[in-house]
Design an enzyme around this catalytic site. Structure first.
Site, PDB file in Angstrom:
ATOM      1  N   MET A  53       1.852   5.608   5.582  1.00  0.00           N
ATOM      2  CA  MET A  53       0.783   5.501   4.592  1.00  0.00           C
ATOM      3  C   MET A  53       0.260   6.870   4.176  1.00  0.00           C
ATOM      4  O   MET A  53      -0.010   7.116   2.999  1.00  0.00           O
ATOM      5  CB  MET A  53      -0.366   4.649   5.157  1.00  0.00           C
ATOM      6  N   TYR A  94       8.213   5.003  12.029  1.00  0.00           N
ATOM      7  CA  TYR A  94       8.204   3.554  12.255  1.00  0.00           C
ATOM      8  C   TYR A  94       9.612   2.978  12.095  1.00  0.00           C
ATOM      9  O   TYR A  94      10.353   3.351  11.191  1.00  0.00           O
ATOM     10  CB  TYR A  94       7.298   2.870  11.237  1.00  0.00           C
ATOM     11  N   LYS A 111      -4.543   6.321 -21.058  1.00  0.00           N
ATOM     12  CA  LYS A 111      -4.860   5.185 -20.178  1.00  0.00           C
ATOM     13  C   LYS A 111      -4.385   5.494 -18.760  1.00  0.00           C
ATOM     14  O   LYS A 111      -3.607   6.429 -18.544  1.00  0.00           O
ATOM     15  CB  LYS A 111      -4.178   3.921 -20.713  1.00  0.00           C
ATOM     16  N   ARG A 132       3.434  -9.929 -26.524  1.00  0.00           N
ATOM     17  CA  ARG A 132       2.526  -9.570 -25.452  1.00  0.00           C
ATOM     18  C   ARG A 132       1.108  -9.719 -25.998  1.00  0.00           C
ATOM     19  O   ARG A 132       0.493 -10.750 -25.800  1.00  0.00           O
ATOM     20  CB  ARG A 132       2.831  -8.135 -24.994  1.00  0.00           C
TER      21      ARG A 132
END
Ligand SMILES: *Cc1c(COP(=O)(O)O)cnc(C)c1O
Length: 403
Positions: A325, A277, A48, A148
């Site tokens: 980023m 930054y 997954k 769950r």
């Protein structure tokens, strides 16, 4: 769009930042985990979340070749990617799907985890509507304490009865999932295991046939809970990442992924200069800095800002200032003569042992290895290596072909 079973291409945008996937390590891990299993047990490779960031298609093929019997994913989309790649092995969706997705699951011959009447209704309807390519294979998920996705024991038994009575459905399995298998104290695992075994006893007491039972994830498999003739559902350990500090990897299992990049630019910092930054790093004495084109949008956790390091020239290169980023800045270690283009190991497998492990990065970022690996972004090409050679590349950009 490409043909349905197009093999993974070698086309690669050439982006310096890439995730290298060591297929020898992956195959070795699958074999090592299989060797831990009790008699009659088999291995379900959990792929997954794009194989926890490692790339589902190539990983699934490799795991099957190395001895996994079946696959597991979390969503119909993930299952469809594998079928489209020509993978024919059994695939189980471990959790809830929307009932509206049931017809698609039936068409793709995907096995489903059943814990509600509503999903079973939808699957039974879908099974009536399709040509009989054999019964739809279902696994009843039993609640034993995770709370769950599981049916309480009485409901689970009712679901199993319904499946057993419907000729278009087949009870392929019964399973549960442990809440604390990765903790040192196995008390609750023991309770859940006993509850699940008692429930299986009720199923047998009603002479309801089922093909398999399963309960163990990686940590539980390592801990010896897979159960005789059970299926072990292994994800994280197959990728060579420890489930938790209390559940260390068995011998023979090693990390599969390394996030790598290359220095884009080397520059000088003078005392008083600040980096990035927020100016959180201030240079004290003249030093060399290197720009590395990897950032939090690649999945490089911003929480590592100011504390993390990577491997450059065989030495630790500490991060300077905040991770942006798309890029970050490291100090060029003393004695390292780095130039632009120099190879950097950002995290993960590093034969030299300099780069931080995924487990180490997770700890520093206040999370778990699962999250670090599965968040490596889609824009990062996956480069597959076997015997030191690149054997496949999966790069979202390679689909642009022609450009
Ligand atoms: C994800 C998942 C697994 C695999 O867990 P690992 O700890 O990665 O081995 C097993 N079973 C279920 C139900 C899961 O959701």
């Amino acid at each position: 769009m490409g043909e349905p079973d197009r093999p993974p291409g070698r086309a690669w945008s050439g982006r310096a930042t890439r995730a290298e996937i060591d297929l020898d390590a992956l195959g070795g891990n699958v074999r090592a985990l299989r060797s831990l299993l009790p008699p009659g047990a088999s291995l379900m490779a959990v792929v997954k979340a794009n194989a926890y960031g490692h790339g589902a298609t190539v990983v699934a093929r490799e795991a099957l070749v190395a001895g996994a019997e079946r696959l597991a994913v979390a969503t119909i989309g993930e299952a469809a990617v594998l079928r489209r790649a020509g993978i024919d092995a059994p695939i189980l969706i471990l959790g809830a799907i929307d009932p509206a997705e049931a017809p698609m699951a039936v068409r793709l011959r995907i096995e489903l985890a059943i814990a509600t009447e509503a999903l079973l209704d939808a699957v039974a309807d879908a099974a009536r509507g399709t040509s009989p390519a054999g019964p739809v294979r279902l696994h009843v998920k039993v609640e034993t304490g995770l709370h769950r996705y599981g049916a309480e024991p009485d409901l689970a038994l009712a679901l199993a009865r319904r499946i057993a009575r419907d000729p278009r459905l087949e009870l392929a399995g019964a399973f549960t999932h442990f809440a604390c298998a990765d903790e040192a104290d196995d008390g609750f695992t023991r309770e859940q295991d006993a509850a699940f075994s008692a429930w299986l006893g009720r199923l047998r007491g009603e002479s309801i046939a089922f093909a398999a039972h399963h309960r163990a994830n990686s940590a539980a498999t390592i801990g010896g809970w897979a159960g005789e003739s059970g299926i072990a559902r292994c994800g994280i350990a197959m990728y060579g990442i420890a489930p938790s500090p209390a559940a260390p990897l068995p011998s023979g299992v090693r990390p599969v992924m390394s996030l790598r990049s290359r220095v884009a630019r080397v520059f000088d910092l003078r005392p008083g200069d600040t980096v990035g930054y927020g100016r959180t790093y201030r240079c004290e004495a003249a030093e060399r800095a290197a720009l590395v084109p990897v950032g939090y949008a690649d999945g490089y956790a911003r929480a590592l800002s100011g504390t993390g390091h990577m491997a450059l020239g065989g030495c630790r290169a500490p991060l300077l200032g905040r991770i942006s980023m798309d890029q970050c800045v490291v100090r060029v270690p003393d004695g390292v003569d780095a130039e632009s283009g120099a190879e950097v190991v950002v995290l993960g497998a590093d034969p030299a042992g300099i780069a931080p492990s995924i487990e180490g990065v997770a700890e520093a970022a206040g999370t778990i290895g699962y999250e670090i690996a599965s968040r490596i972004a889609a824009r990062v090409p996956r480069v597959y290596v076997r015997g030191g050679e690149i054997v496949a590349v999966e790069d979202a950009l390679s689909d642009l072909g022609g450009f």
